[in-house]
Design an enzyme around this catalytic site. Structure first.
Site, mmCIF file in Angstrom:
data_model
loop_
_atom_site.group_PDB
_atom_site.id
_atom_site.type_symbol
_atom_site.label_atom_id
_atom_site.label_comp_id
_atom_site.label_asym_id
_atom_site.label_seq_id
_atom_site.Cartn_x
_atom_site.Cartn_y
_atom_site.Cartn_z
ATOM 1 N N SER A 10 0.826 -1.207 0.000
ATOM 2 C CA SER A 10 0.000 0.000 0.000
ATOM 3 C C SER A 10 0.860 1.256 0.000
ATOM 4 C CB SER A 10 -0.966 -0.046 1.181
ATOM 5 O OG SER A 10 -1.968 0.920 1.055
ATOM 6 N N ASP A 31 -5.870 2.306 -3.754
ATOM 7 C CA ASP A 31 -7.097 2.228 -2.940
ATOM 8 C C ASP A 31 -7.306 3.494 -2.115
ATOM 9 O OD1 ASP A 31 -5.171 1.856 -0.977
ATOM 10 O OD2 ASP A 31 -6.035 0.020 -0.155
#
Length: 460
Positions: free
Chosen positions: A106, A254
């Protein structure tokens, strides 16, 4: 020690010692554990997993290890190659697979990587399932397939097309309204897979894309967490290009941050606020965020005669509450948009499409849109305690101290005052209480944190 084993996946730095870092042996062990857990819980012999990765440097190596391990267990692998977290989440049910693994750390720097684990719905596995998987990893009770039963391997190169088409087909995405505006958008994709996916989406929506750091080579040009202090380059480029706004995504796409036409941060917290404003204008319903997210979402929901609820911190917890309340929109204040009409996962692509629709319909600039929302400011501090102090006791005392206020204890202690709030969460690894505050000014938010720290010290 940089290997973090959690219920939702395994994260660590590449290289170093086994069990201390994310080494090849650790990758194989945890891929084996997840595959074994699936085999133990599925009443079928022929299992298929979807995998995809962000563009970080170690991705190819980690992907090869995971793929070979799963095949060694007799599990079939569909490899999407360079992908995004939401794209893999979309493709698991699309391909009727039994689960998925996303290889991404991430927003962590380039030396990190991780295995994020999905169930057959393309959603992160539950805490209970994660604990079962970690127990299998600890026991190393693996049973690998014999030579005639090895898993099959195939690749797919149409995943982005499928993901984007599903977004374009959503009733709340007005493709023609967006195309009519001919928006000019600057994109900072931190040299990861957003540099592939977001331009494909913007092109379908008739937007002009100015690319900044869109080469998916994993060489992050700045800290990949999309915070103001890391985004000076795109703020300048938006002004220089006279663009309508800027889009920033993290390496696995995301989280979505926006820059207004003046080169100013829209505010990560306000990505969700703006999209909820658009959706709740058109349909009364429920909005969900976590306890550490801005009160602005609650205000917007109330303006539209809709309800707002807060979950414990963590995407799995947000999704669980969204399902329970049948929410129209949800997410986290870090720019994570969860739109259940598409899927239950944070998704920057659907966030961009919904924001563009709202911008087109409102006929305002991005800065004008932002000016219409209540302004809140957040503070983040922590108090370090000595190991002999029982943190849970301190939190219980704080709950009692403020019992006349609105208090939630579903995740630490959150105290809602009339004009501000404070959220106290203990660290799982250190004797630390993290203190999150929000108020109408930065000074007030910081002052509230200092007052709470003083109160905690008085109770020790």
């Amino acid at each position: 020690m940089s290997l973090i084993k959690s219920i939702s996946g395994i994260r660590g730095t590449i290289g170093g010692k086994v069990n201390d870092n994310l080494t090849p042996l650790d990758v194989v062990k945890f891929a084996s554990a997840f595959g074994t857990w699936l085999q133990n819980n599925k009443n079928k012999k022929d299992l298929t997993l979807v995998i995809g990765r962000d563009a970080r440097i170690s991705g190819g190596m980690v992907s090869s290890l995971v793929t070979a391990t799963l095949q060694g267990l007799g599990i079939n692998v569909v490899d999407l190659g360079l992908s995004t977290t939401p794209t893999v989440e979309i493709m698991v049910p699309e391909l009727k697979a039994d689960g998925g693994i996303i290889l991404t750390a991430s927003h962590n720097p380039k030396q990190w990587n991780a295995l994020k684990l999905l169930n057959e719905k393309g959603e992160f596995i539950s805490g209970e399932n994660g604990a079962e998987m970690l127990a299998i990893a600890e026991s190393e009770d693996f049973n690998f397939a014999e030579v005639d039963d090895l898993g099959k391997y195939e690749t797919r190169d149409d995943a982005f097309d499928i993901h984007i088409q599903q977004i374009l087909d959503l009733p709340m995405v007005d493709v023609e309204a967006i195309k009519a505006k001919k928006f000019k958008v600057v994109l900072d994709a931190v040299n990861s897979t957003g540099g592939i996916a977001i331009p494909m989406l913007l092109d379908k929506l008739g937007c002009e894309t100015v690319k900044l750091y869109c080469e998916p080579n994993g060489q992050f040009p700045h800290n990949p967490e999309p915070l103001k202090e890391h985004l000076g380059d795109i703020c300048e480029l938006v002004k220089k290009e006279n663009a309508d706004f800027g889009v920033v995504v993290d390496p696995d796409v995301d989280r979505l941050a926006l820059i207004d036409e003046k080169g100013e941060m829209f505010g990560e917290e306000y990505t969700l606020v703006a999209i909820a404003d658009y959706l709740l204008k058109n349909k009364n319903g429920v909005a969900i965020s976590n306890l550490s997210s801005s009160r602005a979402l609650r205000d917007i929901a109330q303006n539209h005669h809709s309800e707002y609820f807060a979950s414990a911190v963590g995407e799995v917890n947000v999704v669980t509450l969204m399902k329970e309340k049948n929410a129209v929109i949800g997410g986290e204040g870090n720019g994570g948009i969860i739109y259940p009409d598409l899927h239950y996962g944070r998704d920057s692509l659907v966030g961009v499409a919904l924001f563009l629709t709202y911008l087109a319909k409102e006929n305002k600039t991005v800065s004008e849109l932002r000016a219409g929302y209540p302004s809140y400011f957040m503070g983040k501090k922590k108090i370090e305690l000595t190991p002999e102090i029982n943190v849970d006791d301190i939190l219980a005392k704080m709950e009692k101290e403020y019992q006349n206020e609105e208090v939630s204890t579903i995740d630490g202690v959150k105290i809602d005052f009339e004009n501000n709030w404070v959220h106290l969460r203990k660290s799982n690894t250190e004797p630390i209480i993290r203190i999150y505050t929000e108020a109408k000014s930065q000074e007030e938010a910081d002052q509230l944190a200092d007052e709470i720290i003083a109160k905690i010290n008085s109770l020790i």
